[in-house]
Design a protein around this motif. Structure first.
Motif, PDB file in Angstrom:
ATOM      1  N   TYR A   1      15.864 -13.491 -31.128  1.00 60.27           N
ATOM      2  CA  TYR A   1      16.060 -12.499 -30.414  1.00 60.27           C
ATOM      3  C   TYR A   1      14.428 -12.930 -29.878  1.00 60.27           C
ATOM      4  O   TYR A   1      13.709 -13.070 -30.367  1.00 60.27           O
ATOM      5  CB  TYR A   1      16.045 -10.988 -30.782  1.00 60.27           C
ATOM      6  CG  TYR A   1      18.092 -10.770 -30.758  1.00 60.27           C
ATOM      7  CD1 TYR A   1      18.751 -10.147 -29.996  1.00 60.27           C
ATOM      8  CD2 TYR A   1      18.341 -10.846 -32.284  1.00 60.27           C
ATOM      9  CE1 TYR A   1      20.359 -10.384 -30.383  1.00 60.27           C
ATOM     10  CE2 TYR A   1      19.693 -10.605 -32.272  1.00 60.27           C
ATOM     11  CZ  TYR A   1      20.857 -10.562 -31.458  1.00 60.27           C
ATOM     12  OH  TYR A   1      21.765  -9.942 -31.271  1.00 60.27           O
ATOM     13  N   SER A   2      14.289 -12.984 -28.287  1.00 62.37           N
ATOM     14  CA  SER A   2      12.975 -13.190 -27.727  1.00 62.37           C
ATOM     15  C   SER A   2      13.041 -12.579 -26.698  1.00 62.37           C
ATOM     16  O   SER A   2      13.793 -12.724 -26.093  1.00 62.37           O
ATOM     17  CB  SER A   2      12.855 -14.470 -28.141  1.00 62.37           C
ATOM     18  OG  SER A   2      11.698 -15.056 -28.105  1.00 62.37           O
ATOM     19  N   THR A   3      11.723 -12.740 -26.333  1.00 65.03           N
ATOM     20  CA  THR A   3      11.367 -11.849 -24.328  1.00 65.03           C
ATOM     21  C   THR A   3       9.552 -13.236 -24.665  1.00 65.03           C
ATOM     22  O   THR A   3       8.844 -12.419 -25.198  1.00 65.03           O
ATOM     23  CB  THR A   3      11.443 -10.766 -24.233  1.00 65.03           C
ATOM     24  OG1 THR A   3      12.129 -10.164 -24.228  1.00 65.03           O
ATOM     25  CG2 THR A   3      10.726 -10.945 -22.610  1.00 65.03           C
ATOM     26  N   SER A   4       9.974 -13.902 -23.800  1.00 66.65           N
ATOM     27  CA  SER A   4       8.872 -14.571 -22.815  1.00 66.65           C
ATOM     28  C   SER A   4       8.206 -14.473 -21.355  1.00 66.65           C
ATOM     29  O   SER A   4       9.063 -14.112 -20.577  1.00 66.65           O
ATOM     30  CB  SER A   4       8.869 -16.008 -22.815  1.00 66.65           C
ATOM     31  OG  SER A   4       8.902 -16.394 -24.001  1.00 66.65           O
ATOM     32  N   GLY A   5       6.818 -13.708 -21.551  1.00 71.55           N
ATOM     33  CA  GLY A   5       6.151 -13.464 -20.460  1.00 71.55           C
ATOM     34  C   GLY A   5       5.095 -12.088 -20.356  1.00 71.55           C
ATOM     35  O   GLY A   5       5.038 -11.778 -21.609  1.00 71.55           O
TER      36      GLY A   5
ATOM     37  N   ASN B   1       7.517 -22.143 -30.187  1.00 74.96           N
ATOM     38  CA  ASN B   1       8.907 -22.904 -29.961  1.00 74.96           C
ATOM     39  C   ASN B   1       9.300 -21.681 -28.460  1.00 74.96           C
ATOM     40  O   ASN B   1      10.230 -22.062 -28.340  1.00 74.96           O
ATOM     41  CB  ASN B   1       9.931 -22.663 -30.690  1.00 74.96           C
ATOM     42  CG  ASN B   1       9.670 -23.889 -32.343  1.00 74.96           C
ATOM     43  OD1 ASN B   1       8.312 -24.940 -31.681  1.00 74.96           O
ATOM     44  ND2 ASN B   1       9.716 -23.656 -33.182  1.00 74.96           N
ATOM     45  N   GLU B   2       9.325 -20.788 -29.711  1.00 71.38           N
ATOM     46  CA  GLU B   2      10.074 -19.805 -28.631  1.00 71.38           C
ATOM     47  C   GLU B   2       9.018 -18.974 -26.862  1.00 71.38           C
ATOM     48  O   GLU B   2      10.286 -19.251 -26.293  1.00 71.38           O
ATOM     49  CB  GLU B   2      10.342 -18.490 -29.176  1.00 71.38           C
ATOM     50  CG  GLU B   2      11.781 -18.078 -29.599  1.00 71.38           C
ATOM     51  CD  GLU B   2      11.601 -19.665 -30.701  1.00 71.38           C
ATOM     52  OE1 GLU B   2      12.008 -19.789 -31.690  1.00 71.38           O
ATOM     53  OE2 GLU B   2       9.999 -18.849 -31.703  1.00 71.38           O
ATOM     54  N   ASN B   3       8.044 -18.867 -27.261  1.00 70.21           N
ATOM     55  CA  ASN B   3       7.356 -18.430 -26.193  1.00 70.21           C
ATOM     56  C   ASN B   3       5.911 -19.495 -26.046  1.00 70.21           C
ATOM     57  O   ASN B   3       4.597 -18.973 -24.894  1.00 70.21           O
ATOM     58  CB  ASN B   3       6.524 -17.078 -26.726  1.00 70.21           C
ATOM     59  CG  ASN B   3       7.540 -16.303 -27.479  1.00 70.21           C
ATOM     60  OD1 ASN B   3       7.458 -16.645 -28.576  1.00 70.21           O
ATOM     61  ND2 ASN B   3       8.662 -15.691 -26.906  1.00 70.21           N
ATOM     62  N   HIS B   4       6.137 -20.582 -26.199  1.00 68.61           N
ATOM     63  CA  HIS B   4       4.480 -21.257 -25.767  1.00 68.61           C
ATOM     64  C   HIS B   4       3.119 -20.905 -26.735  1.00 68.61           C
ATOM     65  O   HIS B   4       2.183 -21.614 -25.717  1.00 68.61           O
ATOM     66  CB  HIS B   4       4.393 -21.594 -24.264  1.00 68.61           C
ATOM     67  CG  HIS B   4       6.104 -22.324 -23.859  1.00 68.61           C
ATOM     68  ND1 HIS B   4       5.822 -23.571 -23.076  1.00 68.61           N
ATOM     69  CD2 HIS B   4       7.172 -21.733 -23.027  1.00 68.61           C
ATOM     70  CE1 HIS B   4       7.061 -23.672 -22.916  1.00 68.61           C
ATOM     71  NE2 HIS B   4       7.851 -22.971 -23.309  1.00 68.61           N
ATOM     72  N   TRP B   5       2.838 -20.216 -27.567  1.00 70.18           N
ATOM     73  CA  TRP B   5       1.453 -19.725 -27.892  1.00 70.18           C
ATOM     74  C   TRP B   5       1.204 -20.870 -28.772  1.00 70.18           C
ATOM     75  O   TRP B   5       2.255 -20.990 -30.478  1.00 70.18           O
ATOM     76  CB  TRP B   5       2.255 -18.406 -29.281  1.00 70.18           C
ATOM     77  CG  TRP B   5       1.067 -17.954 -29.358  1.00 70.18           C
ATOM     78  CD1 TRP B   5      -0.281 -17.313 -29.202  1.00 70.18           C
ATOM     79  CD2 TRP B   5       0.172 -18.175 -30.902  1.00 70.18           C
ATOM     80  NE1 TRP B   5      -1.157 -17.522 -29.770  1.00 70.18           N
ATOM     81  CE2 TRP B   5      -0.454 -17.694 -31.051  1.00 70.18           C
ATOM     82  CE3 TRP B   5       1.784 -19.037 -31.610  1.00 70.18           C
ATOM     83  CZ2 TRP B   5      -1.211 -18.018 -32.660  1.00 70.18           C
ATOM     84  CZ3 TRP B   5       0.498 -18.166 -32.635  1.00 70.18           C
ATOM     85  CH2 TRP B   5      -0.328 -18.217 -33.015  1.00 70.18           C
ATOM     86  N   TRP B   6       0.108 -21.078 -29.193  1.00 69.99           N
ATOM     87  CA  TRP B   6      -0.279 -21.996 -30.311  1.00 69.99           C
ATOM     88  C   TRP B   6      -1.839 -22.100 -29.499  1.00 69.99           C
ATOM     89  O   TRP B   6      -2.454 -21.720 -29.035  1.00 69.99           O
ATOM     90  CB  TRP B   6      -0.263 -23.976 -29.543  1.00 69.99           C
ATOM     91  CG  TRP B   6      -0.344 -24.788 -30.516  1.00 69.99           C
ATOM     92  CD1 TRP B   6      -0.098 -25.637 -31.758  1.00 69.99           C
ATOM     93  CD2 TRP B   6      -1.462 -24.886 -30.638  1.00 69.99           C
ATOM     94  NE1 TRP B   6      -0.737 -26.301 -32.495  1.00 69.99           N
ATOM     95  CE2 TRP B   6      -1.737 -26.434 -31.801  1.00 69.99           C
ATOM     96  CE3 TRP B   6      -2.725 -25.222 -29.595  1.00 69.99           C
ATOM     97  CZ2 TRP B   6      -2.624 -27.258 -31.669  1.00 69.99           C
ATOM     98  CZ3 TRP B   6      -4.310 -26.261 -29.940  1.00 69.99           C
ATOM     99  CH2 TRP B   6      -4.098 -27.125 -30.506  1.00 69.99           C
TER     100      TRP B   6
ATOM    101  N   SER C   1      -3.328 -22.370 -25.506  1.00 71.34           N
ATOM    102  CA  SER C   1      -2.183 -23.325 -24.929  1.00 71.34           C
ATOM    103  C   SER C   1      -1.885 -22.042 -23.734  1.00 71.34           C
ATOM    104  O   SER C   1      -2.486 -20.705 -23.729  1.00 71.34           O
ATOM    105  CB  SER C   1      -0.856 -22.922 -25.866  1.00 71.34           C
ATOM    106  OG  SER C   1      -1.147 -21.755 -27.142  1.00 71.34           O
ATOM    107  N   PHE C   2      -0.483 -22.024 -23.124  1.00 72.98           N
ATOM    108  CA  PHE C   2      -0.379 -20.702 -22.371  1.00 72.98           C
ATOM    109  C   PHE C   2      -0.407 -19.647 -23.099  1.00 72.98           C
ATOM    110  O   PHE C   2      -0.479 -18.729 -22.484  1.00 72.98           O
ATOM    111  CB  PHE C   2       0.957 -21.207 -21.172  1.00 72.98           C
ATOM    112  CG  PHE C   2       0.820 -22.742 -20.826  1.00 72.98           C
ATOM    113  CD1 PHE C   2      -0.546 -22.764 -19.479  1.00 72.98           C
ATOM    114  CD2 PHE C   2       2.227 -23.711 -20.603  1.00 72.98           C
ATOM    115  CE1 PHE C   2      -0.384 -24.010 -19.069  1.00 72.98           C
ATOM    116  CE2 PHE C   2       2.443 -24.594 -19.765  1.00 72.98           C
ATOM    117  CZ  PHE C   2       0.847 -24.817 -19.062  1.00 72.98           C
TER     118      PHE C   2
END
Length: 700
Positions: free
Chosen positions: A196-200, A253-258, A469-470
């Motif tokens: 379960y994930s939410t991006s943004g 992988n899920e949220n473009h965080w690095w 990262s974004f």
């Protein structure tokens, strides 16, 4: 001989045990309302799966056949115990366990809260090495063995409840077994996960950032929430025939965080709240409700629960003028409202969606000035409020072409545009100065005491400006916005700010630990609204949940009653053309608001219960109760049911309830019978689409 003792804690009804092995490996073996028993997990290959934290860095092996799961992470699996600290602070007991690997120092934090079986957990990472370390994933909380304790497989003794969330259809709870969700015991450790994930920038788009797992074998319920106003992720899967739960903020992988952690730099993961209780979902939500009240900024608004009139929903619909507002102010004051919020449209003469950003009142709409209107609101004994959307700027706003790109989110060299707006970046000091000037001007010049802070875009995965990262840019912005809110409340501690994002698209306890009230929905049909509000107290405290009551110009008396029952166990957002409805329907509104004011102080400490179970769209009957100190309040809705009678089982109230009455409306047009011995309440309602609020007195 073992060199290190296990870390064992019994606090607030929680039993916590972490094992420290001879090799200094740290495993979280036990988190339960029951004390640990002789451990059946004797095999080392099983025990080593009980990770206390998972961390994955770029360039390191992920030492597990894991698929997309965050198991076998490195350096997570290599971390070695250094020390731990067990102390107390103003909240309660505080445990910190420190580990290290090749210059990377990791501390897992567990903050206990006195008398509440819920902990706040987070992970802190410090780079003490001489080179940068790139992070892809960090768990804020990890627990393996969430279904242990029974004689059968976890397939048969676990049930997961999640709250699906969408515009006009918020907080729709669904509960399933693991096999029903597609997770079965195919081997000792499958590649399937429940993710379960939410991006943004909409933290609750799709799902509320929380969940609950009921272990029927042990009779326990594990409940959690991720306290973050941006991207997040959690997952459940199996490892060595044990189910695990891992909670985190954004991931690569899920949220473009690095995140590239430089030497000497520290990164702190987002906080999460995790509790476990004897009982089921209802008992777990009760304790999470108490925890939410404990972590929230103290404010009078959540103690007093003043009645708010907002002129948007089924009323002016973003077309306010002095001429239209004045009769609504008179009518809302007469009805008993205490705040009047002028909603969208006050800042422009015409189309405004993609031109917002200057926040200057329209002279055409308010020829005598907006202050004339706010002064009139105050003269009627109400606090004036305004709608704002201060995190965006319309693409046609004149200011947008005058400022640099670093005011906004940027990806691939271009400003991010969503639904005709740019996303402001609160890391930029100029943006913060601009936002402060708007707030100071509106509060100082107009005497505004209430802000409906709306947010109607999702700016996506983040920004590339000054970020690794974004997702890193987004996380920094999320935290900068929270700091801005904290600073606003330092200047204006009595200011009330409502959290709104197209209704409930940003419903999280990063924001709700600061903001005292949350918009529950933009749903315009009062009949559909009942299924939203009946499940709402599982997602946020009742006294923070704003619910519309918007009687139609030419509706029925039952429609007025239904509208008010929708909101009377939470926060009243009164609306509708009150100056134009019939006298008898207006008197029903006055009666409802008077009753609400008599009970609202009790609601602020009430805990929810659901005699008919959690609601769903399409249910023919709904019920929600709040159990307070000496009274229980029970809302009952009859929807599309051919049956005019419903039976409610209230086992916790049997032998304890001394009197029951219909609190609203007080006219005698429905029947009920209470069987004190069995705890069964039988209610007959007059028609479809009717609702009543009952008051039950409880013996101490």
């Amino acid at each position: 001989m073992k060199q290190f003792a296990n870390i064992s804690i019994h606090e607030n009804g929680l039993y916590f045990e972490a094992e420290v092995t001879d090799s200094r490996d740290v495993r979280l073996l036990h988190f339960s309302p029951f004390p640990p028993v002789a451990d059946k997990l004797e095999a080392e290959e099983v025990r080593r799966k009980f990770r206390i934290v998972e961390i994955q860095a770029t360039g390191l092996n992920q030492d597990d056949h894991h698929g997309s799961k965050y198991t076998g992470t490195l350096p997570g699996y290599r971390l070695k115990y250094v020390t731990h600290h067990d102390g107390r602070n103003a909240h309660g007991r505080k445990l910190e366990i420190v580990m290290e690997d090749d210059g990377l120092v990791v501390t897992v934090h567990y903050q206990f809260f006195d008398q509440i079986p819920v902990v706040r957990a987070w992970t802190e990472v410090v780079n003490h090495s001489n080179s940068s370390i790139a992070l892809e994933y960090i768990s804020s909380f990890a627990l393996t063995g969430i279904a242990k304790g029974g004689d059968t497989s976890w397939e048969h003794q676990g049930r997961l409840s999640v709250a699906h969330n969408t515009w006009h259809g918020e907080m729709q709870w669904r509960s399933h077994t693991m096999p029903e969700l597609g997770l079965t015991r195919a081997n000792n450790s499958s590649l399937k996960r429940l993710s379960y994930s939410t991006s943004g920038t909409w933290s609750s788009e799709g799902f509320i950032p929380m969940g609950c797992f009921e272990n029927s074998a042990q009779g326990t319920a594990l409940i959690w929430q991720i306290e973050h106003n941006g991207s997040w992720h959690w997952e459940i899967s199996d490892a060595a025939n044990q189910l695990y739960l891992q909670l985190s903020g954004p991931t690569e992988n899920e949220n473009h965080w690095w995140k590239k952690l430089a030497p000497g730099e520290t990164f702190v993961a987002v906080p999460v709240g995790v509790g476990i209780v004897k009982g089921g979902f209802e008992q777990a939500v009760g304790q999470l409700t108490r925890y939410r009240r404990a972590i929230r900024r103290p404010n009078r608004d959540n103690e007093r629960l003043p009645v708010i009139f907002n002129d948007y929903m089924n009323c002016l619909f973003a077309d306010p003028t002095t001429e239209k507002i004045i009769p609504l102010v008179d009518a809302s004051a007469k009805a008993g409202c205490e705040y009047y919020c002028i909603d969208a449209g006050w800042y422009t003469d015409g189309d405004w969606w993609d031109s917002v950003g200057l926040w200057e009142p329209s002279q055409q709409r308010f020829p005598g000035g907006l202050k004339e209107v706010t002064d009139y609101i105050r003269s009627k004994g109400m606090v004036p409020g305004l709608w704002l959307e201060l995190e965006v700027m319309g693409i046609r706003c004149p200011l947008a072409s005058q400022v640099s790109d670093d005011w906004f989110f940027v990806r691939h060299g271009e400003r991010v545009i969503d639904h005709g707006r740019y996303q402001l970046d609160y890391r930029n000091p100029e943006v913060v100065k601009y936002a402060d000037e708007v707030m100071d001007r509106l509060i100082g010049e107009l005497g505004i005491g209430y802000i409906k802070m709306d947010y109607n875009i999702n700016a996506g995965i983040g920004t590339e400006i000054d970020a690794d990262s974004f997702g890193d840019g987004l996380l920094q912005h999320n935290r900068a916005y929270l700091q801005w809110l904290d600073n606003v409340f330092e200047r204006y501690p009595e200011l009330v700010i409502e959290n709104c994002a197209s209704g409930g698209m940003r419903m999280d306890y990063a924001l709700l630990s600061r903001l005292s009230i949350q918009s529950s929905s933009d749903q315009t049909d009062y009949r559909k609204y009942a299924a939203i509000v009946a499940g709402a107290p599982a997602a946020l405290t009742p006294e923070q949940c704003a619910v519309w009551s918007y009687p139609l110009r030419d509706g029925t008396e039952e429609e007025v009653i239904f509208n008010l029952v929708n909101c009377m166990l939470m926060r009243v957002h009164q609306s509708g053309h009150l100056a134009e409805i019939s006298p008898n329907r207006f008197e029903l509104i006055r009666e409802g608001l008077e009753f609400y004011k008599k009970i609202r102080n009790e609601l602020a400490v009430g805990l929810p219960f659901w005699p008919l179970g959690l609601p769903s769209y399409g249910d023919s009957w709904l019920s929600l109760g709040l159990r307070c100190e000496s009274t229980a309040y029970l809302a009952v809705w009859r929807l599309e049911s051919d049956e005019d009678t419903v039976e409610l089982l209230l086992p916790e109230l049997k032998h304890k309830t001394t009197a029951i009455r219909c609190g609203y409306p007080q006219r005698q047009d429905c029947d009920w019978h209470w069987d004190r011995e069995s705890g069964k309440l039988t209610i007959s309602m007059p028609s479809i689409h009717s609702a009543r609020l009952f008051e039950l007195l409880i013996e101490k």
